[in-house]
Structures are given as C-alpha cells and as structure tokens.
Design an enzyme around this catalytic site. Structure first.
Site, PDB file in Angstrom:
ATOM      1  CB  SER A 200     -38.380  15.845 -26.465  1.00 47.15           C
ATOM      2  OG  SER A 200     -37.579  14.699 -26.633  1.00 47.15           O
ATOM      3  CB  CYS A 326     -40.519   9.460 -17.011  1.00 49.12           C
ATOM      4  SG  CYS A 326     -40.082  10.136 -18.617  1.00 49.12           S
TER       5      CYS A 326
END
Length: 396
Positions: A200, A326
């Site tokens: 990412s 998250c």
C-alpha cells in the site's frame, strides 16, 4: 496544539513533498485517461508504466507482474479470493497465521462460509510463525499459504524465505501481505519464492487510496473487478493516475534511502526500547527483539488501560496507538497480543510507537518521560496495582 510528535507511522505516513509535487500535474495539466488513444492521454499511460516499472524494480520482479489496486486490503482480497476461485479444481484449503491483518483474516472467514477450509497457524511468544506446525498443516487440497511479511502491531518479521521454500516444495501458492514491510525491508520475490505480494502506498510516504498486487507470471488469477480492459484485463476501472505516479515516486525514494533509513530507525528504535524497559517497571516488549521492523516498538504495561494512556498522550501532543488503526474503537484486546500468549488484562495495556526517519532522539526522550509520568498516574488510580503493592511486591 503547540507540540505534535507523530509516532504512528504504521497507521499511515506523511506524504513526501516530492511525491505531492510529482502528482500535482496529473490533476490539472495531464488529466487524460490512459486508455484513450490520442497522444495527450498516451503520456499518462507512459507515466503509469514508469511507476509500474519502479515497483517491479524494487521487488526484482517483472514489470508486467505488477497490478494496481485501491489499497493493500483490496490486494489481499484479490490474492486470497482469486486463488480460491482459480485453483478450486485442485482443492479448497488455505493456510494462514493467527496474527494476520484483518484484511486476510476476515477474507478467510468469508471464504469459510462459502466452502473453503482454513488452518490458522500458531506463533511463538515473539510472534514468529511455527514452521513445524505449518508443514504439518499441509494437505493434498492445500492451494495457498498466506503469511504476512512483518506484523503491523508487534513488528515481528517472519521467516519468509523458509515459508516460500515450503510452499514451493509442495507446489502451493505463497502470498504475503507486505503492507508494513515494503519500503522498510529489501524484498526479492524470486529469492523468497513469493507468488503474490500485497502493498500500500500510504505506508511508505506515498498517497492514500493506492496499492498494488504482485502476481507471478503464469498464475491463473482471474479478473477481480469486471467492466474494462485496464490492468491487462484483470482489474477494471480508470487508472488513478495521480496516485499511481505518487506511489511510483515514493517507491523510488524508498529504495534510494533504504539503508540510511534502516540504520537511523533501528538505532532510534533500540534506544526507545532500552529506555522504556530500563525506566518503567512492569513493562514488556512485544514482538521479536531483533527480527522486527526497523521503526516498530510495542509495549505492554501492567495495571493500566491502553486507551487511557493514548488519550493522555494525545493531550501531550503525542500520536500513538494500541495496535492496528483498522481495529481502533474495538473494546476487544488485540488478537495479535492474545496469539503471542498475553492475558487479556496485560494485552489491554499495550502501546505501539512507530517511528519515521524524521523522528529525533529529543522527541524519544520527551515521549518516554510522558509515558513514564502517565503510567505512574494511571497506576496510582488502579486498585489492582494497589493490591499488588500491598501484597509485598516492589518496584524494580
């Protein structure tokens, strides 16, 4: 806020000025769709291909094996779901670890509801996967092993080469979630026998909203998003050219500065670890002492709640976390800390501090001093700590 010390680089990183500068023309001046055939648009196709080449070079891979996604999470989903679909004729068994990111764990749980079988391998007290258990878990129907390169919470780096060798010897696909490791560690997908790798952009000073999946040539992985011919018919949707250009630039810089950053971050990391362990009582370091990401530290403090510690650090201008961004807001303790054997009450008192190349020794000193004061204050209000002291226990 007068002071801001950002020590949550595992959650996201600051986009480099050079990256932003590289991206800007593609919002206004070079706004063409790369799939169009005229020259104005073909310049953007060239820019996309150059970024793809930068990533491939960093992994010692083929340029055509890099596929852009919107995130590391999407790349993880594509790798796992795509493998299950493409290799269904061989079997339906997946092997992963108990400390994976939820992008892997939740995808596996979803697939279990649709007929897949998943084995979740244990890790030792430092977070290293148990290779003997991995070998024993292999079945004739095993089609995929997915083990993260380095853990996002405790920083432990896995024995990826050994895992890759096990997978190759058994003709099993090997995927690794390298979202935390890519840009922090040197990765050679061929030497490590990696078939698929996720990463990412925003974890390595690139933009958010862009990631990629490396897919080794010859794998049968099918389209993940349908609707167009982009990404060589495997991932439809108009390319996010500014973000792709930014990712390519960030990767190029990460490769050029890798050794220098590693040396600086490891020195600061070890300084922070030693200082915390020396100056604060009843604390443990989570993760492997040396086989860990250069910028990662993770501690558990007894007799406190990590959430209270984070709030009080925030009031001092310090950005930190208790684990994965998250899962922030969850009342449950980290699944990673539970997997390495911590009891709930200690897992709840965790603190993750992740550095960057801009972090200074003075900032570390300030942070440790604040942590020390806050931990002492929280313990002074803890009935558990009071009972602990009353029972004849003393500070180190």
């Amino acid at each position: 806020m007068e002071k801001l010390i950002y020590l949550d680089n595992a959650a996201t990183t600051k986009t480099r000025p050079e990256v932003v500068e590289a991206m800007l023309p593609y919002f206004t001046e070079k706004f063409g769709n790369p799939s169009s055939i005229y020259e104005f648009a073909s310049q953007n196709k060239k820019a996309v291909d150059e970024a793809r080449g930068s990533i491939a070079k960093a992994l010692k891979a083929e340029t055509s094996d890099i596929y852009f996604t919107a995130s590391g999470t999407e790349a993880d989903n594509w790798a796992i779901k795509g493998a299950v679909e493409a290799y269904a004729a061989k079997g339906n068994h997946i092997i992963t670890s108990k400390i994976e990111h939820h992008a892997i764990l939740h995808t596996c749980e979803y697939l279990e509801k649709h007929g897949a079988e998943v084995t979740y391998i244990d890790v030792d007290e430092t977070g290293v996967i148990k290779l003997d258990e991995l070998k024993k878990a292999i079945r004739p129907t095993t089609i995929l092993i997915s083990v993260m390169f380095a853990n996002n919470e405790i920083g432990t780096v896995q024995p990826i080469k050994e895992i890759g060798e096990i997978a190759k010897a058994n003709n099993i696909l090997f995927h690794t979630d390298a979202v935390q490791a890519f840009g922090q560690l040197d990765i050679d997908v061929n030497e490590l026998n990696i078939d698929m790798l996720s990463a990412s952009g925003h974890k390595l000073n690139g933009p958010k909203g862009i990631g990629f999946l490396y897919i080794r040539k010859g794998l049968k992985l099918r389209s993940f998003i349908h609707g167009g011919a982009q990404e060589r018919h495997r991932r439809a949707g108009t390319e996010n050219v500014p973000a792709i250009v930014g990712l390519g630039k960030a990767v190029s810089i990460a490769v050029q500065t890798l050794q220098e950053r590693q040396e600086k971050e490891i020195a600061l990391r070890d300084y922070l670890i030693n200082k915390v362990l020396k100056e604060i009582s009843y604390v443990r370091l989570n993760g492997h002492r040396t086989k860990r990401l250069p910028n990662n530290t993770n501690f558990s403090f007894q007799f406190i709640e990590g959430e209270s510690l984070l709030i009080m650090l925030d009031m001092k201008g310090i950005c930190a976390s208790s684990g994965s961004a998250c899962t922030s807001g969850s009342l449950d303790p980290s699944h990673v800390l539970l997997a390495i054997g911590l009891p709930h009450e200690i897992a709840h008192g965790s603190l993750r501090l992740t550095l960057s190349e801009e972090t200074t020794k003075d900032e570390i000193d300030y942070v440790v001093e604040q942590v020390k004061e806050i931990v002492a204050k929280l313990r002074s209000m803890s009935p558990l700590y009071e009972d602990f002291v009353k029972n004849g226990n003393h500070e180190k």
